[in-house]
Enzyme design. Structure first.
Site, PDB file in Angstrom:
ATOM      1  N   GLU A  19      23.798 -21.753 -77.538  1.00 34.66           N
ATOM      2  CA  GLU A  19      25.166 -22.125 -76.489  1.00 34.66           C
ATOM      3  C   GLU A  19      25.847 -22.001 -76.311  1.00 34.66           C
ATOM      4  OE1 GLU A  19      28.373 -21.020 -79.441  1.00 34.66           O
ATOM      5  OE2 GLU A  19      27.097 -19.244 -78.862  1.00 34.66           O
ATOM      6  N   LYS A  75      29.723 -26.932 -83.224  1.00 40.21           N
ATOM      7  CA  LYS A  75      30.360 -25.681 -83.870  1.00 40.21           C
ATOM      8  C   LYS A  75      31.543 -25.723 -84.479  1.00 40.21           C
ATOM      9  CE  LYS A  75      30.119 -20.775 -83.196  1.00 40.21           C
ATOM     10  NZ  LYS A  75      30.040 -19.855 -81.808  1.00 40.21           N
ATOM     11  N   CYS A 124      25.589 -20.198 -83.544  1.00 39.99           N
ATOM     12  CA  CYS A 124      25.873 -18.198 -83.229  1.00 39.99           C
ATOM     13  C   CYS A 124      26.916 -18.112 -85.062  1.00 39.99           C
ATOM     14  CB  CYS A 124      26.853 -18.359 -82.580  1.00 39.99           C
ATOM     15  SG  CYS A 124      27.499 -16.585 -81.995  1.00 39.99           S
TER      16      CYS A 124
END
Length: 162
Positions: free
Chosen positions: A34, A103, A135
């Site tokens: 990321e 995200k 994540c």
């Protein structure tokens, strides 16, 4: 690989080096962490390194890398869209841009610098359909469930390297 903060060009050189090595080893898909391109940071300065997707220079460079090595590349960067910054993972292949995933869930330190995405987008890379959970998104079982229902066969989980 951990992207250095604000060193986009240097990070892209490392992405190319690792992509070359992965390609030589027979990889079809090369996954990077990321925010690897712009660096993983929570600061007002992150805004100045964010780019448009897919029309920004980093995505164009990733397309060149993917084409040169004949692989699909998935890498993260700060994205600017409609005056808002997102933590975005882009996917490009030898024939160009394939898609992106923003995200969805921000951790406490990210909330003030990035906005959450609102869509779960599986991406067809030719050999299979790939899903991306960036994540903190992995703490929510709804993400892989929705990806599976949308036809995802390969689930990826890019996170920063500690």
């Amino acid at each position: 690989m951990n992207g250095e903060i604000g060193k986009t060009e240097k990070n892209l050189e490392k992405v190319e080096d690792w992509t070359s090595k992965a390609s030589e080893s027979g990889a079809d898909l090369v996954l990077f962490p990321e925010l690897v391109i712009t660096g993983h940071w929570c600061s007002p300065e992150a805004w100045s390194h964010a780019e448009k997707v897919p029309d920004g220079p980093s995505v164009r460079r990733l397309e060149t890398i993917a084409r040169e090595y004949g692989v699909v590349v998935c890498a993260g960067l700060g994205e600017i869209e409609s005056g808002v910054q997102y933590n975005t993972q882009v996917v490009v292949g030898p024939d160009g841009y394939l898609g992106k995933q923003k995200k969805l869930h921000m951790s406490g330190d990210e909330y003030f610098y990035y906005r959450p995405g609102s869509q779960i987008n599986p991406i067809d890379i030719g050999k299979c359909v790939v899903g991306i959970a960036i994540c903190y998104d992995n703490l929510f079982p709804e993400v892989p469930r929705i990806l599976a229902l949308k036809g995802c066969l390969l689930y990826t989980s890019p996170s920063p390297r500690d």
